[in-house]
Structures are given as structure tokens and as C-alpha cells.
Design a protein around this motif. Structure first.
Motif, short mmCIF file in Angstrom:
data_model
loop_
_atom_site.label_atom_id
_atom_site.label_comp_id
_atom_site.label_asym_id
_atom_site.label_seq_id
_atom_site.Cartn_x
_atom_site.Cartn_y
_atom_site.Cartn_z
N ASP A 1 0.85 -1.18 0.00
CA ASP A 1 0.00 0.00 0.00
C ASP A 1 0.89 1.24 0.00
N VAL A 2 0.74 2.08 -1.03
CA VAL A 2 1.53 3.31 -1.11
C VAL A 2 0.58 4.50 -0.97
N ALA A 3 0.83 5.33 0.04
CA ALA A 3 0.05 6.55 0.27
C ALA A 3 0.94 7.74 -0.07
N TYR A 4 0.49 8.56 -1.02
CA TYR A 4 1.26 9.72 -1.48
C TYR A 4 0.83 10.97 -0.72
N GLY B 1 -2.31 12.80 -1.70
CA GLY B 1 -3.60 12.15 -1.48
C GLY B 1 -3.85 10.98 -2.40
N CYS B 2 -3.02 10.78 -3.41
CA CYS B 2 -3.15 9.60 -4.28
C CYS B 2 -2.84 8.35 -3.48
N ARG B 3 -3.31 7.21 -3.99
CA ARG B 3 -3.05 5.96 -3.28
C ARG B 3 -2.99 4.82 -4.28
N GLN B 4 -2.09 3.89 -4.01
CA GLN B 4 -1.96 2.70 -4.85
C GLN B 4 -1.88 1.48 -3.93
N VAL B 5 -2.78 0.52 -4.15
CA VAL B 5 -2.85 -0.66 -3.30
C VAL B 5 -2.73 -1.90 -4.17
N TRP B 6 -1.88 -2.82 -3.76
CA TRP B 6 -1.66 -4.08 -4.46
C TRP B 6 -1.79 -5.20 -3.44
#
Length: 76
Positions: free
Chosen positions: A35-38, A41-46
């Protein structure tokens, strides 16, 4: 599950170059969460699940979903 946080700078899905935090967890039985929280406010979850399927979701800071895929998605 043991989690690990990493802080770094990277280009967010919106294109801004910002600080972010990556949180990774692994249960050693096949479940993996990345889980990457920028800062913007963007977010990328794998997620990789025990059955081997993968879910990827990327959301821009304004709420627009850029990617929402699951390898187990199919028509019944």
C-alpha cells in the motif's frame, strides 16, 4: 503478519513528485499487501491473495479511480 513502512519520494499517479509511505505486509502463507500513500492524497494498493489472485487499485487524489483490476474477475 509483520508490516514494514518505507518513506521515500516518487512520482504519484497524478504526476506530482511527492513524498510517500509504502506499507508492506506478508503473512508467509501467500497473502501480500503493498500500500503506497502519497503526500498529495493519491493511493496505490496491491494485494496478492492466498489463492494467487491479485487486486490492483490506483486512486488519484481527487478521487478518480485510475486502475481497479482483480485477476480473478470474470463473467459467471
Amino acid at each position: 503478519m509483520v508490516g514494514e513502512d518505507t518513506h521515500f519520494r516518487e512520482r504519484a499517479p497524478c504526476g506530482w513528485f511527492v513524498r510517500c509511505i509504502r506499507h508492506r505486509e506478508d503473512d508467509a502463507a501467500g497473502l501480500l499487501v503493498d500500500d503506497v500513500a502519497y503526500e498529495c492524497g493519491c493511493r496505490q494498493v496491491w494485494h496478492e491473495f492466498h489463492d494467487g489472485s491479485v487486486r490492483i487499485r490506483t486512486v488519484r487524489h481527487d478521487g478518480k479511480v485510475l486502475v481497479d483490476e482483480h485477476s480473478a474477475d470474470h463473467e459467471a
